[in-house]
Write a protein that holds these residues in place. Structure first.
Motif, PDB file in Angstrom:
ATOM      1  N   PRO A  94     -78.086  26.756  17.732  1.00 31.91           N
ATOM      2  CA  PRO A  94     -78.493  24.883  18.461  1.00 31.91           C
ATOM      3  C   PRO A  94     -77.183  24.322  18.826  1.00 31.91           C
ATOM      4  N   LEU A  95     -76.659  23.760  17.987  1.00 38.07           N
ATOM      5  CA  LEU A  95     -75.849  22.904  18.248  1.00 38.07           C
ATOM      6  C   LEU A  95     -74.246  23.299  19.400  1.00 38.07           C
ATOM      7  N   ILE A  96     -73.962  24.482  19.034  1.00 35.84           N
ATOM      8  CA  ILE A  96     -73.507  25.576  20.949  1.00 35.84           C
ATOM      9  C   ILE A  96     -74.536  24.796  21.848  1.00 35.84           C
ATOM     10  N   ARG A  97     -75.533  24.773  22.118  1.00 35.11           N
ATOM     11  CA  ARG A  97     -76.450  25.350  23.443  1.00 35.11           C
ATOM     12  C   ARG A  97     -76.264  23.179  23.747  1.00 35.11           C
ATOM     13  N   ALA A  98     -76.612  22.553  22.303  1.00 32.83           N
ATOM     14  CA  ALA A  98     -77.048  21.305  23.000  1.00 32.83           C
ATOM     15  C   ALA A  98     -75.182  20.601  23.625  1.00 32.83           C
ATOM     16  N   LEU A  99     -74.637  21.466  22.950  1.00 35.40           N
ATOM     17  CA  LEU A  99     -72.962  20.690  23.953  1.00 35.40           C
ATOM     18  C   LEU A  99     -73.106  21.089  25.170  1.00 35.40           C
ATOM     19  N   ARG A 100     -73.166  21.846  25.391  1.00 37.23           N
ATOM     20  CA  ARG A 100     -73.400  22.310  26.807  1.00 37.23           C
ATOM     21  C   ARG A 100     -74.078  22.113  28.047  1.00 37.23           C
ATOM     22  N   ASP A 101     -75.335  22.140  27.038  1.00 40.72           N
ATOM     23  CA  ASP A 101     -76.371  21.146  27.716  1.00 40.72           C
ATOM     24  C   ASP A 101     -76.374  19.677  28.033  1.00 40.72           C
ATOM     25  N   LEU A 102     -75.554  19.139  27.478  1.00 35.85           N
ATOM     26  CA  LEU A 102     -76.000  17.811  27.001  1.00 35.85           C
ATOM     27  C   LEU A 102     -75.558  16.821  28.666  1.00 35.85           C
ATOM     28  N   LEU A 119     -64.218  24.310  21.772  1.00 33.17           N
ATOM     29  CA  LEU A 119     -63.724  25.119  22.878  1.00 33.17           C
ATOM     30  C   LEU A 119     -65.083  25.649  23.323  1.00 33.17           C
ATOM     31  N   SER A 120     -65.881  24.761  23.128  1.00 38.05           N
ATOM     32  CA  SER A 120     -67.802  24.934  23.873  1.00 38.05           C
ATOM     33  C   SER A 120     -67.373  23.679  25.114  1.00 38.05           C
ATOM     34  N   CYS A 121     -66.719  22.377  24.617  1.00 35.13           N
ATOM     35  CA  CYS A 121     -66.919  21.513  25.080  1.00 35.13           C
ATOM     36  C   CYS A 121     -66.416  20.819  26.466  1.00 35.13           C
ATOM     37  N   ASP A 122     -66.662  20.723  27.099  1.00 37.68           N
ATOM     38  CA  ASP A 122     -65.986  20.191  28.720  1.00 37.68           C
ATOM     39  C   ASP A 122     -64.882  20.219  29.470  1.00 37.68           C
ATOM     40  N   ILE A 123     -64.005  19.165  28.061  1.00 37.40           N
ATOM     41  CA  ILE A 123     -62.692  18.774  28.964  1.00 37.40           C
ATOM     42  C   ILE A 123     -62.213  18.893  26.725  1.00 37.40           C
ATOM     43  N   VAL A 124     -60.746  19.475  26.687  1.00 42.69           N
ATOM     44  CA  VAL A 124     -60.389  19.533  25.060  1.00 42.69           C
ATOM     45  C   VAL A 124     -58.784  19.139  24.818  1.00 42.69           C
ATOM     46  N   LEU A 125     -58.775  17.552  24.663  1.00 41.18           N
ATOM     47  CA  LEU A 125     -57.542  16.992  24.502  1.00 41.18           C
ATOM     48  C   LEU A 125     -56.823  17.755  22.759  1.00 41.18           C
ATOM     49  N   ALA A 126     -55.803  17.944  22.792  1.00 36.35           N
ATOM     50  CA  ALA A 126     -55.705  18.603  21.458  1.00 36.35           C
ATOM     51  C   ALA A 126     -53.747  17.713  21.049  1.00 36.35           C
ATOM     52  N   ALA A 127     -53.902  17.114  19.914  1.00 36.98           N
ATOM     53  CA  ALA A 127     -52.906  16.776  19.070  1.00 36.98           C
ATOM     54  C   ALA A 127     -51.612  17.594  19.332  1.00 36.98           C
ATOM     55  N   ARG A 128     -50.539  17.673  19.564  1.00 35.63           N
ATOM     56  CA  ARG A 128     -49.479  18.838  19.576  1.00 35.63           C
ATOM     57  C   ARG A 128     -49.321  19.072  18.183  1.00 35.63           C
ATOM     58  N   SER A 129     -49.849  18.479  16.779  1.00 39.42           N
ATOM     59  CA  SER A 129     -50.059  19.304  15.762  1.00 39.42           C
ATOM     60  C   SER A 129     -51.001  19.694  15.469  1.00 39.42           C
ATOM     61  N   ALA A 130     -51.883  19.799  16.437  1.00 38.10           N
ATOM     62  CA  ALA A 130     -53.061  20.933  16.491  1.00 38.10           C
ATOM     63  C   ALA A 130     -52.711  22.465  16.181  1.00 38.10           C
ATOM     64  N   GLN A 171     -73.389  21.972  35.632  1.00 39.23           N
ATOM     65  CA  GLN A 171     -74.720  23.142  35.476  1.00 39.23           C
ATOM     66  C   GLN A 171     -74.093  24.366  36.418  1.00 39.23           C
ATOM     67  N   ALA A 172     -73.724  23.949  37.437  1.00 44.57           N
ATOM     68  CA  ALA A 172     -73.106  25.340  38.448  1.00 44.57           C
ATOM     69  C   ALA A 172     -72.158  25.861  37.538  1.00 44.57           C
ATOM     70  N   LEU A 173     -71.301  25.461  37.154  1.00 42.44           N
ATOM     71  CA  LEU A 173     -69.769  25.725  36.617  1.00 42.44           C
ATOM     72  C   LEU A 173     -70.179  26.835  35.022  1.00 42.44           C
ATOM     73  N   ASN A 174     -71.210  26.592  34.637  1.00 41.44           N
ATOM     74  CA  ASN A 174     -71.875  27.135  33.530  1.00 41.44           C
ATOM     75  C   ASN A 174     -72.561  28.055  34.332  1.00 41.44           C
ATOM     76  N   ALA A 175     -72.847  28.081  35.348  1.00 40.56           N
ATOM     77  CA  ALA A 175     -74.227  29.471  35.846  1.00 40.56           C
ATOM     78  C   ALA A 175     -73.192  30.546  36.395  1.00 40.56           C
ATOM     79  N   SER A 176     -71.891  29.814  36.393  1.00 38.64           N
ATOM     80  CA  SER A 176     -71.126  30.740  37.363  1.00 38.64           C
ATOM     81  C   SER A 176     -70.274  31.929  36.638  1.00 38.64           C
ATOM     82  N   THR A 177     -70.529  32.237  35.530  1.00 36.94           N
ATOM     83  CA  THR A 177     -70.585  33.569  34.595  1.00 36.94           C
ATOM     84  C   THR A 177     -71.007  34.158  34.854  1.00 36.94           C
TER      85      THR A 177
END
Length: 263
Positions: A91-99, A120-131, A215-221
């Motif tokens: 449910p958590l992953i679905r909620a993030l993807r469908d927000l 990685l399920s979020c739309d855009i991931v910014l990561a610190a260099r030490s991450a 919605q369109a990009l998620n459906a394309s897979t």
């Protein structure tokens, strides 16, 4: 809103959810799942929110499941991990993807196990260099969950997905960017500012249109070519009826900055 394990702040259209169990690298227990579910529902229901930032407190983003809740003593019955996934993680992953707003994940440290796949399920991931990102499941004899077996091959390709999942090695943020796992790796001291600038940008954009793009990009897979063309037609019809589309065209013709209303 403030709960022990989750912090939610909303300011000028930007919602920020902070995983707040730094003493355990923000690993999940049932209380944290409940609090995060509540926070995400508040974000979904608030039409003034136009972007969500998800991050972690302390030195890590999220270490996945709190194994203190999963320790099995000799002679005890094995836990039903499928129940945990069905009740909490899926449910958590679905909620993030469908927000219906862009979701930015600011990975401020290690993201391991379910924590990596939530990021990685979020739309855009910014990561610190030490991450770093770690598919730690194989170290416990488990299978990547929280969408990991679906996400990894599509982002990094099957060879890299199998290497990450079967070896469980750390993938540093710079490598994750090079592989296409994340949008961008930034210097540690720049992560907060880069995240803020991106969130402020999204808070001024046509939010409903961005939701249709997601919605369109998620459906394309999973769609066929013809199904995707039909979906583009239907979503474009919907987008073209919005006030933001009218404003975007008018601003372009008048050579001024658009003032989008979002949802």
């Amino acid at each position: 809103m403030s709960q022990d394990s989750i912090l939610l702040a909303v300011e000028q259209g930007v919602a920020t959810i902070t995983l707040n169990r730094p003493q355990s690298l923000n690993s999940f227990n049932a209380d944290m799942h409940e609090a995060l579910r509540s926070a995400l529902e508040k974000v979904r229901q608030d039409d003034t929110i136009r972007v969500l930032v998800l991050t972690g407190a302390g030195r890590g983003f999220c270490a996945g499941q709190d194994l203190g809740d999963r320790n099995v003593a000799p002679g005890e019955a094995a836990p039903d991990l499928g129940y945990s996934i069905e009740t909490w993680y899926n449910p958590l992953i679905r909620a993030l993807r469908d927000l219906p707003v862009p979701v930015i994940c600011a990975v401020n440290g290690v993201a391991a196990g379910a924590g990596a796949n939530i990021a990685l399920s979020c739309d855009i991931v910014l990561a610190a260099r030490s991450a770093s990102f770690v598919q730690a499941f194989c170290k416990l004899g488990l299978v990547p969950d929280s969408g990991g077996t679906w996400i990894l091959p599509r982002l990094a390709g099957m060879a890299r997905a199998k290497g990450m999942a079967l070896l469980g090695d750390k993938v540093k943020a710079e490598q994750a960017e090079a592989w296409g796992l994340i949008w961008r790796c930034v210097d540690d001291e720049a992560l907060t500012e880069e995240t803020r600038k991106m969130a402020e940008h999204f808070a001024t954009q046509p939010t409903a249109g961005l939701a249709l793009i997601k919605q369109a990009l998620n459906a394309s897979t999973t769609n066929t070519w013809d199904e995707q063309l039909d979906l583009e037609r239907d979503l474009q019809r919907q987008a073209g009826r919005s006030e933001d589309y009218r404003e975007g065209v008018s601003a372009f013709m008048e050579k001024r900055q658009p003032q989008f209303k979002g949802r």
